[in-house]
Design an enzyme around this catalytic site. Structure first.
Site, PDB file in Angstrom:
ATOM      1  N   HIS A  62      11.699 -53.913  82.457  1.00 28.45           N
ATOM      2  CA  HIS A  62      10.707 -54.468  81.527  1.00 28.45           C
ATOM      3  C   HIS A  62       9.400 -54.698  82.284  1.00 28.45           C
ATOM      4  O   HIS A  62       9.344 -54.543  83.515  1.00 28.45           O
ATOM      5  CB  HIS A  62      11.215 -55.739  80.851  1.00 28.45           C
ATOM      6  CG  HIS A  62      11.385 -56.930  81.763  1.00 28.45           C
ATOM      7  ND1 HIS A  62      12.221 -56.920  82.859  1.00 28.45           N
ATOM      8  CD2 HIS A  62      10.819 -58.180  81.743  1.00 28.45           C
ATOM      9  CE1 HIS A  62      12.180 -58.104  83.444  1.00 28.45           C
ATOM     10  NE2 HIS A  62      11.331 -58.885  82.799  1.00 28.45           N
ATOM     11  N   HIS A  64       7.430 -57.357  82.948  1.00 22.72           N
ATOM     12  CA  HIS A  64       6.985 -58.523  83.705  1.00 22.72           C
ATOM     13  C   HIS A  64       6.750 -58.044  85.137  1.00 22.72           C
ATOM     14  O   HIS A  64       7.544 -57.265  85.681  1.00 22.72           O
ATOM     15  CB  HIS A  64       8.014 -59.655  83.653  1.00 22.72           C
ATOM     16  CG  HIS A  64       7.950 -60.429  82.375  1.00 22.72           C
ATOM     17  ND1 HIS A  64       9.040 -61.036  81.798  1.00 22.72           N
ATOM     18  CD2 HIS A  64       6.885 -60.696  81.545  1.00 22.72           C
ATOM     19  CE1 HIS A  64       8.665 -61.645  80.677  1.00 22.72           C
ATOM     20  NE2 HIS A  64       7.366 -61.445  80.504  1.00 22.72           N
ATOM     21  N   ASP A  66       7.046 -58.975  88.128  1.00 23.55           N
ATOM     22  CA  ASP A  66       7.994 -59.040  89.252  1.00 23.55           C
ATOM     23  C   ASP A  66       9.027 -57.911  89.207  1.00 23.55           C
ATOM     24  O   ASP A  66       9.856 -57.785  90.106  1.00 23.55           O
ATOM     25  CB  ASP A  66       8.693 -60.415  89.318  1.00 23.55           C
ATOM     26  CG  ASP A  66       9.349 -60.823  88.021  1.00 23.55           C
ATOM     27  OD1 ASP A  66       8.823 -60.487  86.943  1.00 23.55           O
ATOM     28  OD2 ASP A  66      10.406 -61.487  88.072  1.00 23.55           O
ATOM     29  N   HIS A  67       8.937 -57.066  88.169  1.00 23.58           N
ATOM     30  CA  HIS A  67       9.859 -55.922  88.075  1.00 23.58           C
ATOM     31  C   HIS A  67       9.156 -54.583  88.266  1.00 23.58           C
ATOM     32  O   HIS A  67       9.815 -53.559  88.315  1.00 23.58           O
ATOM     33  CB  HIS A  67      10.610 -55.961  86.743  1.00 23.58           C
ATOM     34  CG  HIS A  67      11.506 -57.161  86.647  1.00 23.58           C
ATOM     35  ND1 HIS A  67      12.863 -57.116  86.867  1.00 23.58           N
ATOM     36  CD2 HIS A  67      11.203 -58.465  86.417  1.00 23.58           C
ATOM     37  CE1 HIS A  67      13.366 -58.331  86.767  1.00 23.58           C
ATOM     38  NE2 HIS A  67      12.383 -59.167  86.497  1.00 23.58           N
ATOM     39  N   HIS A 142      14.963 -61.121  75.958  1.00 18.80           N
ATOM     40  CA  HIS A 142      13.973 -61.706  76.861  1.00 18.80           C
ATOM     41  C   HIS A 142      12.670 -61.943  76.083  1.00 18.80           C
ATOM     42  O   HIS A 142      12.585 -61.607  74.907  1.00 18.80           O
ATOM     43  CB  HIS A 142      13.789 -60.750  78.053  1.00 18.80           C
ATOM     44  CG  HIS A 142      13.127 -61.349  79.240  1.00 18.80           C
ATOM     45  ND1 HIS A 142      13.360 -62.628  79.681  1.00 18.80           N
ATOM     46  CD2 HIS A 142      12.213 -60.828  80.107  1.00 18.80           C
ATOM     47  CE1 HIS A 142      12.623 -62.860  80.759  1.00 18.80           C
ATOM     48  NE2 HIS A 142      11.916 -61.787  81.032  1.00 18.80           N
ATOM     49  N   ASP A 212      16.048 -59.166  82.851  1.00 14.93           N
ATOM     50  CA  ASP A 212      16.186 -60.597  82.653  1.00 14.93           C
ATOM     51  C   ASP A 212      16.697 -60.848  81.239  1.00 14.93           C
ATOM     52  O   ASP A 212      16.354 -60.104  80.337  1.00 14.93           O
ATOM     53  CB  ASP A 212      14.832 -61.281  82.773  1.00 14.93           C
ATOM     54  CG  ASP A 212      14.098 -60.993  84.077  1.00 14.93           C
ATOM     55  OD1 ASP A 212      14.611 -60.280  84.940  1.00 14.93           O
ATOM     56  OD2 ASP A 212      12.967 -61.475  84.210  1.00 14.93           O
ATOM     57  N   HIS A 270      17.891 -62.841  90.856  1.00 12.37           N
ATOM     58  CA  HIS A 270      16.681 -63.245  90.120  1.00 12.37           C
ATOM     59  C   HIS A 270      16.505 -64.771  90.162  1.00 12.37           C
ATOM     60  O   HIS A 270      16.303 -65.431  89.144  1.00 12.37           O
ATOM     61  CB  HIS A 270      16.740 -62.725  88.668  1.00 12.37           C
ATOM     62  CG  HIS A 270      15.410 -62.704  87.990  1.00 12.37           C
ATOM     63  ND1 HIS A 270      14.945 -63.744  87.208  1.00 12.37           N
ATOM     64  CD2 HIS A 270      14.430 -61.772  87.974  1.00 12.37           C
ATOM     65  CE1 HIS A 270      13.749 -63.442  86.729  1.00 12.37           C
ATOM     66  NE2 HIS A 270      13.409 -62.248  87.181  1.00 12.37           N
TER      67      HIS A 270
HETATM   68 ZN   LIG Z   1      11.037 -61.093  82.913  1.00 14.92          ZN
END
Ligand SMILES: [Zn+2]
Length: 303
Positions: A62, A64, A66-67, A142, A212, A270
């Protein structure tokens, strides 16, 4: 054949205590598959001696940051290294717009082919297949569209019993058919049953990556009995309200999913930057599902 997972990043949004944002490598034979690409993933390749030229496929769960914040750096590194073979990228459709604007503003034209396949986060389906594995999406719950990935080894060929092959003087050209489960018929028309010539192959392995998500039982049928489940465990029980409002899971919830899906082993990851010590999360998970483990960066897990 076996599948292995190397964890490159185990933290959530903010890097902390030596832990980095999400990224993993799935090894299958000589091929590497990158799962998520948080900031600094290239440096993790260096730290853990990952051969980045062996990566031909990248899966992004996805958008976000941090991915995927490490992705543009990796794509441009491949360009600097004059990569020749294509790179296949699976992600939400908006990611291609983001990549294009970044490349355009730097006046970079990639010297290799970037094959982009948009992921539909509304419908689970098989998105990738090669001679060894299949990859299906897992629909997660999410704040923005998000999928997990289910990696499954393909069913192996049957193992030949060499003494029997010699005994019946079976020609070499017949072996592929026997490995596929067929009986052997000799020149005189005698049928030798496959069960006499082969033994069962090892069971195919499977790995589910779930990051997530809010606690989400809808994934249970798909991840039932997997060998290894990676599930996000951003928070401990004391922060369950925060887990709910941010659409994340607690370690206990991850363990509940593992137990209900009867998986063989659970890998927790995570983690929130609020936890320096992860014992609390591990202990809470183990009360529900004893075969739980903390994902450790640089460690490789056999699936
Ligand atoms: Zn996320």
């Amino acid at each position: 054949m076996s599948l292995e997972i190397t964890v490159l990043g185990s933290n959530s949004a903010i890097p902390a205590y030596g832990r980095h944002p999400s990224a993993q490598i799935l090894h299958c034979k000589n091929k590497l598959h990158l799962i998520d690409c948080g900031e600094g993933t290239q440096m993790r390749f260096h730290d853990f001696k990952i051969k980045k030229n062996r990566i031909d496929v990248i899966f992004i769960s996805h958008l976000h940051g941090d991915h995927y914040f490490g992705l543009i750096g990796l794509l441009t590194t491949y360009n600097l290294l004059k990569r020749e073979k294509p790179l296949h990228l699976f992600a939400a459709s908006e990611l291609m717009d983001i990549i294009q604007i970044q490349l355009k503003s730097s006046n970079i034209i990639l010297c290799y082919e970037l094959l982009f396949s948009p992921i539909d986060a509304d419908k689970s389906k098989m998105i990738f297949e090669n001679e060894d594995i299949t990859v299906e999406t897992l629909l997660l719950n999410h704040r923005i569209p998000c999928v997990g990935f289910l990696f499954k080894e393909k069913i192996h060929e049957r193992n030949l019993i060499s003494e029997k092959i010699k005994e019946y003087q079976i020609p070499f050209t017949e072996l592929p058919s026997i490995k596929n489960g067929n009986d052997f018929v000799d020149m005189k028309g005698n049928v030798i049953k496959n069960s006499e010539l082969t033994i069962d192959p090892p069971a195919p392995h499977s790995y589910a990556y779930c990051s997530d998500t809010l606690y989400h039982e809808a994934i249970l049928p798909q991840i039932k009995n997997v060998d290894l489940l990676y599930h996000e465990a951003t928070f401990a029980n004391e922060s369950i309200n925060r887990a709910n409002t941010t659409f994340h899971s607690t370690a206990e919830q991850a363990a509940t999913i593992a137990k209900k899906a009867a998986v063989k082993k659970l890998l927790l990851g995570h983690f929130s930057a609020k936890y320096e010590n992860l014992e609390l999360l591990l202990n809470e998970a183990k009360t529900i599902f004893p075969d739980s483990e903390i994902a450790v960066e640089g460690k490789t897990y056999l699936v």
